[in-house]
Design an enzyme around this catalytic site. Structure first.
Site, PDB file in Angstrom:
ATOM      1  N   LYS A 160       0.833  -1.207   0.000  1.00 55.39           N
ATOM      2  CA  LYS A 160       0.000   0.000   0.000  1.00 55.39           C
ATOM      3  C   LYS A 160       0.866   1.254   0.000  1.00 55.39           C
ATOM      4  CE  LYS A 160      -1.942  -1.225   3.953  1.00 55.39           C
ATOM      5  NZ  LYS A 160      -2.713  -1.231   5.229  1.00 55.39           N
ATOM      6  N   ARG A 210     -13.140  -0.535  12.506  1.00 54.12           N
ATOM      7  CA  ARG A 210     -12.829   0.822  12.934  1.00 54.12           C
ATOM      8  C   ARG A 210     -13.195   0.939  14.417  1.00 54.12           C
ATOM      9  NH1 ARG A 210     -12.311   5.718  10.667  1.00 54.12           N
ATOM     10  NH2 ARG A 210     -10.668   4.605   9.534  1.00 54.12           N
ATOM     11  N   ARG A 233     -10.373  -5.504   0.077  1.00 49.53           N
ATOM     12  CA  ARG A 233     -10.470  -4.274   0.865  1.00 49.53           C
ATOM     13  C   ARG A 233     -11.851  -4.159   1.518  1.00 49.53           C
ATOM     14  NH1 ARG A 233      -9.375  -0.117  -3.804  1.00 49.53           N
ATOM     15  NH2 ARG A 233     -10.945  -1.507  -4.707  1.00 49.53           N
ATOM     16  N   ASP A 273      -7.698   1.166  13.121  1.00 51.75           N
ATOM     17  CA  ASP A 273      -8.135   0.110  12.214  1.00 51.75           C
ATOM     18  C   ASP A 273      -7.508  -1.199  12.673  1.00 51.75           C
ATOM     19  OD1 ASP A 273      -9.585   1.918  10.792  1.00 51.75           O
ATOM     20  OD2 ASP A 273      -8.234   1.997   9.070  1.00 51.75           O
ATOM     21  N   GLU A 281      -3.834   0.583  11.132  1.00 55.94           N
ATOM     22  CA  GLU A 281      -3.702   2.023  10.903  1.00 55.94           C
ATOM     23  C   GLU A 281      -4.143   2.775  12.148  1.00 55.94           C
ATOM     24  OE1 GLU A 281      -5.356   3.907   7.457  1.00 55.94           O
ATOM     25  OE2 GLU A 281      -4.703   2.323   6.084  1.00 55.94           O
ATOM     26  N   ASN A 283      -5.837   6.362  12.491  1.00 58.21           N
ATOM     27  CA  ASN A 283      -6.408   7.476  11.744  1.00 58.21           C
ATOM     28  C   ASN A 283      -6.620   8.671  12.670  1.00 58.21           C
ATOM     29  OD1 ASN A 283      -7.295   6.257   8.920  1.00 58.21           O
ATOM     30  ND2 ASN A 283      -7.648   4.710  10.493  1.00 58.21           N
TER      31      ASN A 283
END
Length: 314
Positions: A160, A210, A233, A273, A281, A283
């Site tokens: 990515k 999330r 995804r 995430d 991740e 965020n």
């Protein structure tokens, strides 16, 4: 309380799912005054304080014309009780410059959430590398040979770009290595750009979760974004299906470990995430999923956020 939201144009909001809209609605419900501006309207002139052209707004309750502008004026950012930075990614040069202008406003007395310096210090993909105990095998590099070696070791990988959003630019390469060279060349621009490579996590079939952390504390429900139609995804922007569910013990452990650390750095709102038990991740720019979680579970995420914002201003 007088709150300024720095965001994308209000006219672009999809209010049935927009998290910033849910924040504005909750602020107005509590009797706070709300204004909005865009980064392009922030100005810093020699000898003056940081200012912006802002629109004072009032929500109408409608679905189409959902707000009225009660006034439009240029004011000093420090005149607001709170500034909520909600500009959506990408984190490009203009976003970067906006954080510097907001940081100057802080020096002049403004209170900005999330803190501009913290936004710069926590690139959303790279930030996970600070917490290796919670992540799967990962390498950050621009070296094609290092990527090939990582694939040889782990056999099934995800590649990515560091500046991608919404699932854009994400590739999976399985054991056969099909198109690995072409994908590396595409993502790292023949060695000019750094990329992230991670071991593929089969738990993605159950969703890319999330997990929201507000004021250092986890929201008790997450949104599992489940891939659809053969996609790898789970991102909603890539067609994933959002299913709200209670956070797991592993989710809670990650959130409770990271929450106080990130909150102390000025990150009032964070979206973690998580795939399976692995953090993928952190965020910080404009975390979403407030409305999806609230609509499906009844837990009032916007109210939890506004409670935290009010507490931070005491």
């Amino acid at each position: 309380m007088n709150i300024l939201f720095v965001a994308d144009p209000l006219e672009s909001f999809k209010i049935y799912k927009d998290t910033t809209f849910s924040m504005v609605r909750e602020a107005q419900r509590r009797g706070h005054t709300v204004a909005a501006t865009e980064p392009r309207h922030i100005v810093w002139q020699r000898g003056s304080v940081v200012q912006a052209l802002v629109r004072n707004i009032h929500l109408t309750g409608g679905k189409e014309n959902w707000f009225d502008v009660t006034a439009s004026e240029t004011v000093a950012l420090r005149s607001f009780d709170a500034i909520v930075m909600r500009k959506d990614p990408p984190f490009d040069s203009e976003f970067f410059y906006a954080t510097h202008l907001l940081e100057q406003a802080e020096r002049e007395g403004a209170k900005v959430f999330n803190k501009p310096r913290a936004l710069r210090d926590h690139p959303e993909k790279l930030a996970i590398m600070e917490f290796p105990q919670f992540i799967g095998p990962t390498i950050v590099t621009r070296d094609a040979a290092a990527v090939r070696a990582f694939h040889a070791e782990h056999r099934d990988i995800i590649l990515k770009p560091l500046d991608g959003m919404g699932g854009t630019g994400i590739f999976r390469v399985k054991e056969d290595g099909l198109n690995l060279g072409a994908i590396i060349e595409t993502l790292n621009a023949d060695g000019a750009q750094t990329i992230m490579v991670q071991k593929f996590l089969p738990a993605i079939k159950d969703g890319d979760k999330r997990v929201l952390v507000i004021g250092g504390k986890p929201v008790p429900y997450c949104l599992a974004r489940i891939p659809q139609g053969g996609e790898v995804r789970g991102n909603l922007a890539a067609g994933g299906k959002g299913v709200a569910q209670p956070i797991s013990e592993a989710d809670r452990a990650i959130a409770e470990a990271l929450g106080p650390i990130l909150a102390a750095r000025g990150l009032l709102l964070v979206g973690l995430d998580v795939i399976g038990d692995s953090l993928t991740e952190i965020n910080v720019t404009s975390p979403t999923c407030f409305q999806e979680i609230t609509d499906q579970t009844g837990f009032d995420v916007p109210a939890m956020f506004m409670d935290a914002l009010e507490e931070a201003l005491r």
